[in-house]
Write a protein that holds these residues in place. Sequence first.
Motif, mmCIF file in Angstrom:
data_model
loop_
_atom_site.group_PDB
_atom_site.id
_atom_site.type_symbol
_atom_site.label_atom_id
_atom_site.label_comp_id
_atom_site.label_asym_id
_atom_site.label_seq_id
_atom_site.Cartn_x
_atom_site.Cartn_y
_atom_site.Cartn_z
ATOM 1 N N TYR A 1 0.657 -1.230 -0.007
ATOM 2 C CA TYR A 1 -0.050 -0.007 -0.162
ATOM 3 C C TYR A 1 0.994 1.348 0.075
ATOM 4 O O TYR A 1 0.629 2.408 -0.688
ATOM 5 N N PHE B 1 1.410 3.211 -4.912
ATOM 6 C CA PHE B 1 0.731 4.274 -5.762
ATOM 7 C C PHE B 1 1.888 5.131 -6.293
ATOM 8 O O PHE B 1 1.804 6.032 -7.212
ATOM 9 N N SER C 1 -1.967 -11.062 -12.139
ATOM 10 C CA SER C 1 -2.157 -9.868 -13.258
ATOM 11 C C SER C 1 -3.174 -10.136 -14.321
ATOM 12 O O SER C 1 -3.678 -9.403 -14.931
ATOM 13 N N THR D 1 -8.902 -9.423 -12.258
ATOM 14 C CA THR D 1 -9.512 -7.864 -11.746
ATOM 15 C C THR D 1 -9.808 -7.829 -10.460
ATOM 16 O O THR D 1 -10.709 -8.866 -10.056
ATOM 17 N N SER E 1 -10.980 -5.541 -7.080
ATOM 18 C CA SER E 1 -11.670 -4.390 -6.930
ATOM 19 C C SER E 1 -10.545 -3.423 -6.232
ATOM 20 O O SER E 1 -9.503 -3.732 -5.849
ATOM 21 N N ASP E 2 -10.727 -2.153 -6.412
ATOM 22 C CA ASP E 2 -9.864 -1.208 -6.205
ATOM 23 C C ASP E 2 -9.254 -1.270 -4.738
ATOM 24 O O ASP E 2 -9.990 -1.052 -3.988
ATOM 25 N N GLY E 3 -8.004 -1.445 -4.821
ATOM 26 C CA GLY E 3 -7.343 -1.413 -3.308
ATOM 27 C C GLY E 3 -7.316 -2.795 -2.730
ATOM 28 O O GLY E 3 -6.689 -2.830 -1.417
ATOM 29 N N LEU E 4 -7.793 -3.714 -3.352
ATOM 30 C CA LEU E 4 -7.689 -5.112 -2.798
ATOM 31 C C LEU E 4 -6.329 -5.976 -3.152
ATOM 32 O O LEU E 4 -6.137 -6.568 -2.436
ATOM 33 N N ASN E 5 -5.826 -5.584 -4.014
ATOM 34 C CA ASN E 5 -4.474 -6.224 -4.705
ATOM 35 C C ASN E 5 -3.538 -6.354 -3.503
ATOM 36 O O ASN E 5 -3.391 -7.714 -3.353
#
Length: 239
Positions: free
Chosen positions: A57, A61, A156, A159, A161-165
């Motif tokens: 995290y 970004f 990779s 897909t 959800s945003d922020g789940l990876n």
Amino acid sequence: MSGDTLQIFSEFLGTLILILLGDGVVAAVSLNKSKAQGAGWVVITLGWGAAVTIAVYVAGFMGPAHLNPAVTLGMAMAGNFEWGLVVPFIIAQVVGGIVGAMLVWITYLPHWEETKDEATILGTFATGPAIRNLVSNTVTEIIGTFVLVFALLAFSQHTFSDGLNPLVVGVLILSIGLSLGGPTGYAINPARDLGPRIAHQILPIKNKGESDWGYAWVPVVGPMIGGAIAALLWAIIPH
């Protein structure tokens, strides 16, 4: 700050956080008079899984958040990362590992003097085998890192959800630690072992012994081979 410089910095900072939290949980469980002393292997593996999640995290970004030379090499071999940044990334990761380990030393400063066992102290910085057999230990690191890099490549193709990876990557590290970590302590990351081992060598740690450089090549060579094998297999599988 240029794009490449920001990515390199993100590898330094992310690896620093990884080692601060990861080696931090080992210190918490291992050092005398720590409130978490004796909490055990499950706590250590949970702590490392959480450490990877937080570190990804923090770095994710700004860059790809490899935080691991074996991942960087595997991604480059798989065509997912530019070769020109491989060496700068690895240097940043190792330096981040050194600084992160130094911060663990500062955090637990009074506890080193209370801990007399040299192996316990080294174990809060670097990995070591439960049964010392360098060939077998290297194979263990190859297998664990193969699972890590191949799973990351497989992720990779999905897909999230945003922020789940980062959470999924943390679960991957937890799974590897619980299932494959017993023989060697699952370095699966040359920077995770080499950086803190260098810190152990140079810091004025109370009651420390040798840094066991005779073993130090195992958690470097094994993971790099494992990452490369994962990338080679990935290249021949349709996806």
